[in-house]
Design a protein around this motif. Structure first.
Motif, mmCIF file in Angstrom:
data_model
loop_
_atom_site.group_PDB
_atom_site.id
_atom_site.type_symbol
_atom_site.label_atom_id
_atom_site.label_comp_id
_atom_site.label_asym_id
_atom_site.label_seq_id
_atom_site.Cartn_x
_atom_site.Cartn_y
_atom_site.Cartn_z
ATOM 1 N N ARG A 514 -3.043 10.116 27.742
ATOM 2 C CA ARG A 514 -4.366 10.884 28.315
ATOM 3 C C ARG A 514 -4.210 12.112 27.567
ATOM 4 N NH1 ARG A 514 -9.409 11.498 28.417
ATOM 5 N NH2 ARG A 514 -9.887 13.072 29.896
ATOM 6 N N GLU A 515 -3.057 12.502 27.501
ATOM 7 C CA GLU A 515 -3.123 14.128 27.034
ATOM 8 C C GLU A 515 -3.786 14.398 25.786
ATOM 9 O OE1 GLU A 515 -1.271 13.877 30.707
ATOM 10 O OE2 GLU A 515 -0.772 12.885 28.822
ATOM 11 N N ILE A 516 -3.376 13.549 24.624
ATOM 12 C CA ILE A 516 -3.752 13.530 23.512
ATOM 13 C C ILE A 516 -5.236 13.057 23.374
ATOM 14 C CG2 ILE A 516 -3.059 11.201 22.437
ATOM 15 C CD1 ILE A 516 -2.336 12.904 19.881
ATOM 16 N N GLU A 517 -5.773 12.190 24.243
ATOM 17 C CA GLU A 517 -6.984 11.791 24.380
ATOM 18 C C GLU A 517 -7.809 13.171 24.779
ATOM 19 O OE1 GLU A 517 -9.599 8.115 26.113
ATOM 20 O OE2 GLU A 517 -7.980 8.989 27.425
ATOM 21 N N MET A 518 -7.256 14.027 25.477
ATOM 22 C CA MET A 518 -8.276 14.994 25.950
ATOM 23 C C MET A 518 -8.378 15.877 24.610
ATOM 24 S SD MET A 518 -5.782 15.719 29.452
ATOM 25 C CE MET A 518 -6.121 17.343 29.670
ATOM 26 N N VAL A 519 -7.575 16.068 23.855
ATOM 27 C CA VAL A 519 -7.703 16.785 22.459
ATOM 28 C C VAL A 519 -8.761 16.092 21.810
ATOM 29 C CG1 VAL A 519 -6.573 17.594 20.280
ATOM 30 C CG2 VAL A 519 -5.240 17.936 22.662
ATOM 31 N N ALA A 520 -8.494 14.838 21.446
ATOM 32 C CA ALA A 520 -9.265 13.979 20.884
ATOM 33 C C ALA A 520 -10.929 14.129 21.041
ATOM 34 C CB ALA A 520 -9.135 12.475 20.613
ATOM 35 N N GLU A 521 -11.013 14.039 22.507
ATOM 36 C CA GLU A 521 -12.380 14.115 22.980
ATOM 37 C C GLU A 521 -13.049 15.360 22.665
ATOM 38 O OE1 GLU A 521 -11.791 11.400 26.960
ATOM 39 O OE2 GLU A 521 -11.698 13.387 27.077
ATOM 40 N N LYS A 522 -12.317 16.596 22.873
ATOM 41 C CA LYS A 522 -13.010 17.751 22.558
ATOM 42 C C LYS A 522 -13.203 18.040 21.103
ATOM 43 C CE LYS A 522 -11.368 20.632 26.425
ATOM 44 N NZ LYS A 522 -11.292 19.342 27.153
ATOM 45 N N MET A 523 -12.260 17.467 20.102
ATOM 46 C CA MET A 523 -12.390 17.443 18.599
ATOM 47 C C MET A 523 -13.815 16.606 18.416
ATOM 48 S SD MET A 523 -8.588 17.235 17.236
ATOM 49 C CE MET A 523 -8.951 17.301 15.446
ATOM 50 N N GLU A 524 -13.886 15.570 18.976
ATOM 51 C CA GLU A 524 -15.064 14.523 18.699
ATOM 52 C C GLU A 524 -16.387 15.216 19.044
ATOM 53 O OE1 GLU A 524 -16.954 10.172 19.469
ATOM 54 O OE2 GLU A 524 -14.831 10.723 20.344
ATOM 55 N N ALA A 525 -16.456 16.087 20.253
ATOM 56 C CA ALA A 525 -17.779 16.554 20.647
ATOM 57 C C ALA A 525 -18.057 17.777 19.643
ATOM 58 C CB ALA A 525 -17.201 17.399 22.228
ATOM 59 N N ALA A 526 -17.070 18.413 19.038
ATOM 60 C CA ALA A 526 -17.403 19.696 18.226
ATOM 61 C C ALA A 526 -17.908 18.934 16.897
ATOM 62 C CB ALA A 526 -16.195 20.537 17.921
ATOM 63 N N TRP A 527 -17.110 17.628 16.520
ATOM 64 C CA TRP A 527 -17.490 17.024 15.232
ATOM 65 C C TRP A 527 -19.055 16.453 15.286
ATOM 66 C CZ3 TRP A 527 -17.213 11.383 14.687
ATOM 67 C CH2 TRP A 527 -17.624 10.978 13.292
ATOM 68 N N ALA A 528 -19.509 15.912 16.565
ATOM 69 C CA ALA A 528 -20.933 15.458 16.696
ATOM 70 C C ALA A 528 -21.807 16.385 16.753
ATOM 71 C CB ALA A 528 -20.527 14.671 18.201
ATOM 72 N N THR A 529 -21.465 17.575 16.981
ATOM 73 C CA THR A 529 -22.636 18.729 16.810
ATOM 74 C C THR A 529 -22.962 18.921 15.502
ATOM 75 O OG1 THR A 529 -21.685 19.493 19.005
ATOM 76 C CG2 THR A 529 -23.231 20.855 17.358
ATOM 77 N N LEU A 530 -21.691 18.965 14.559
ATOM 78 C CA LEU A 530 -21.792 19.153 13.075
ATOM 79 C C LEU A 530 -22.556 18.069 12.259
ATOM 80 C CD1 LEU A 530 -18.281 20.628 12.561
ATOM 81 C CD2 LEU A 530 -20.429 22.172 12.665
ATOM 82 N N MET A 531 -22.273 16.811 12.721
ATOM 83 C CA MET A 531 -22.453 15.819 11.857
ATOM 84 C C MET A 531 -23.001 14.467 12.864
ATOM 85 S SD MET A 531 -19.264 15.754 9.367
ATOM 86 C CE MET A 531 -19.992 14.530 8.065
ATOM 87 N N PRO A 532 -24.230 14.773 13.242
ATOM 88 C CA PRO A 532 -24.663 13.841 14.481
ATOM 89 C C PRO A 532 -25.142 12.731 13.797
ATOM 90 C CG PRO A 532 -26.435 15.600 13.632
ATOM 91 C CD PRO A 532 -25.259 15.947 13.396
ATOM 92 N N LEU A 533 -25.743 12.477 12.700
ATOM 93 C CA LEU A 533 -26.005 11.152 11.955
ATOM 94 C C LEU A 533 -24.730 10.245 11.820
ATOM 95 C CD1 LEU A 533 -28.915 11.957 9.551
ATOM 96 C CD2 LEU A 533 -29.044 11.170 11.932
ATOM 97 N N THR A 534 -23.459 11.102 11.251
ATOM 98 C CA THR A 534 -22.332 10.430 10.824
ATOM 99 C C THR A 534 -21.869 9.968 12.240
ATOM 100 O OG1 THR A 534 -22.247 11.763 8.974
ATOM 101 C CG2 THR A 534 -20.360 10.674 9.832
#
Length: 546
Positions: A514-534
């Motif tokens: 769960r703890e590394i999933e928390m990191v991954a979720e926050k990274m994904e949220a930032a990336w989704a803002t930068l590259m929404p179509l991807t």
């Protein structure tokens, strides 16, 4: 806040900050179209949103991965240390081919080379010992007046008979060992003490840095860089290469660009600086301490905070290298005593070979070609300069974690929140996690906090007694918060997310901690803002990286 003043903080969440990036959907579109439309494709990017979405969906669906690699994101992650151990195992970034030769340097400056693939095997799996496991041999049997041949193998004694001559008995023993080979596997501690050649990124002068880890990074597509002097390196497009203008990704370089390789230059002669002048420079430098070093200041090499008495003023460009900068206060910077000693040693001894001093020098790239696809590796090396020589080319390691050797670690510790599932049910490979009871959460919280306070008190006690930080930190638990810079591109991030997030839309189920999933979720949220179509195409495609 000093260690004396700091009180323990117990945190139940991680933080992820996107500190810099060059990443957008247009990077993917340009990379995909440039092969057919050339540079004018830049003019078409973004004109037709529906066409752009369709192209990205096509690339993701048919697994054309390379267009997703021409971008970069750097995250600053603050999380418990055990999360970074998981990060290390499933890194998202820079990689070298297994046959890349790493330049190793002994304490006396002697050079030798090993491939990074060989370093990985020795680091993690050990090596066959040079001595066979079989014991026994030949002895004189007094009663029989003959030579007795007997061998111990696999904890059993094997009698090979009596022989008239010693030579005959020795042949029997040798024949048995040849037919029953057995070697013991051992870890080579000396490999874990290896140091690599690295370079001061300000002066380009050579130094050495200890290897912290050797990592297997998975099968990746590679490019092959060849230089005018004949140096050749196969690496991923994300791997950072040192150039005269700073760090650049390998995939950004073109034929005709310059990169830095290992070389030599005439050693500056200390005779050029008369002893009286050298003493005068030292006196002048000492006079600047109170003015240029604050009561609490930062080491410019390791970025640690130190009291003034633990800092020296260092000539960033050494006096022997440029006498004109000897009395230039802009060339002076605070440096902690360990870094100062290490830098001085490298300037005075470690970089010397004969009448030359080892320096990085520019070399021109003559060609960039496809380098195939194979298992890749990388190193993590000690600071302050996180670089090393691979096939003679200066490259960067990809994992920069906060160092407990150079700064006092602060008492920030992880305690699971009430939403964290605590109970493991089932057998390995088939288990699930279930909610914990209020009593179990209370037990976890109280036990962790008590353990953290006790271990940090022991850590502070050792520091106050003068024990080195790198020794004292051994008592600290893996629940201590640390920080790390992690750099990746969209394709490698998608690989990471597919492994480190649990999602109902994923074609391939994943069960991350769960703890590394928390990191991954926050990274994904930032990336989704930068590259929404991807990001949209990644999710629609079952969260499988191309």
């Amino acid at each position: 806040m000093t260690g004396d003043e700091a009180e323990a903080r117990f945190l139940d969440d991680v933080t992820v900050e996107l500190v810099k990036h060059s990443a957008s959907d247009s990077d993917v579109l340009w990379a995909a179209r440039v092969s057919t439309a050339g540079e004018q494709s830049l003019e078409e990017v973004g004109k037709d949103p529906a066409r752009s979405r369709g192209l990205i969906n096509f690339l993701m669906r048919d697994r054309h991965g390379s267009p997703f690699e021409h971008n970069s994101m750097t995250f600053l992650v603050s999380a418990p240390i055990f999360v970074f151990r998981e990060f290390h195992r499933h890194r998202v970034g820079w990689c070298l081919a297994g046959d890349s030769e790493i330049t190793l340097v002994s304490e006396k400056g002697h050079i030798r080379r090993r491939t990074i693939g060989e370093l990985y095997r020795l680091w993690h799996h050990g090596v066959e010992d040079t001595l066979p496991r079989t014991g026994g041999g030949v002895s004189w049997h007094e009663k029989a007046r003959k030579w007795n041949a007997q061998v111990k193998h696999a904890n059993r004694s094997h009698y090979l008979g009596l022989h008239d001559t010693r030579e005959s008995a020795e042949r029997a023993v040798a024949a048995f060992r040849a037919e029953n080979p057995s070697r013991r596997l051992r870890k080579l501690d000396s490999v874990r003490r290896n140091h690599v050649r690295c370079y001061d990124e300000t002066t380009f002068q050579a130094s050495r840095a200890r290897i912290l880890d050797v990592m297997e990074s998975g099968v990746k597509s590679l490019i092959r860089l060849t230089t005018a002097s004949g140096q050749e390196l196969r690496c991923s497009v994300d791997h950072a290469i040192l150039t005269p203008d700073g760090w650049r990704k390998a995939g950004e370089l073109r034929a005709g660009d310059a990169l830095m390789i290992g070389g030599t230059a005439p050693r500056p002669s200390e005779a050029l600086v008369p002893p009286s002048l050298r003493r005068g420079i030292g006196v002048w430098t000492s006079m600047q301490r109170l003015r240029l070093i604050g009561e609490i200041d930062t080491c410019y090499l390791c970025s640690g905070s130190f009291a003034r008495e633990d800092l020296a003023l260092d000539h960033v460009v050494p006096v022997a290298a440029d006498l004109l900068k000897a009395l230039d206060e802009r060339n002076l910077a605070p440096v902690c005593l360990p870094c100062h000693r290490k830098k001085s040693d490298s300037e005075q001894a470690l970089a010397r070979r004969g009448g030359k001093i080892a320096m990085a020098k520019p070399d021109l790239i003559t060609s960039i070609e496809d380098g195939g696809e194979e298992m890749t590796y990388d190193l993590s090396v000690e600071g302050p300069w996180h670089n090393f020589l691979a096939n003679g080319i200066v490259v960067h390691n990809s994992y920069n974690e906060e160092s407990g050797r150079y700064r006092e670690l602060q008492p920030n510790f992880y305690v699971p929140g009430v939403e964290r599932k605590l109970v493991q049910e089932g057998r390995p490979g088939k288990y699930v996690f279930a909610e914990g009871s209020a009593e179990q959460h209370k037990l976890v919280t109280e036990a962790m906090e008590a353990s953290y306070r006790q271990s940090y008190a022991a850590y502070r006690e050792m520091l106050e007694a003068g024990i080195a930080r790198e020794v004292a930190r051994a008592v600290l638990p893996v629940g201590l918060f640390s920080s790390m810079y992690a750099t990746c591109n969209a394709r490698s991030l998608m690989h990471f997310l597919s492994l480190r997030t649990k999602n109902e839309q994923a074609k391939v189920p994943s069960f991350p901690q769960r703890e590394i999933e928390m990191v991954a979720e926050k990274m994904e949220a930032a990336w989704a803002t930068l590259m929404p179509l991807t990001h949209e195409a990644f999710v629609a495609g079952g969260r499988v990286a191309p």
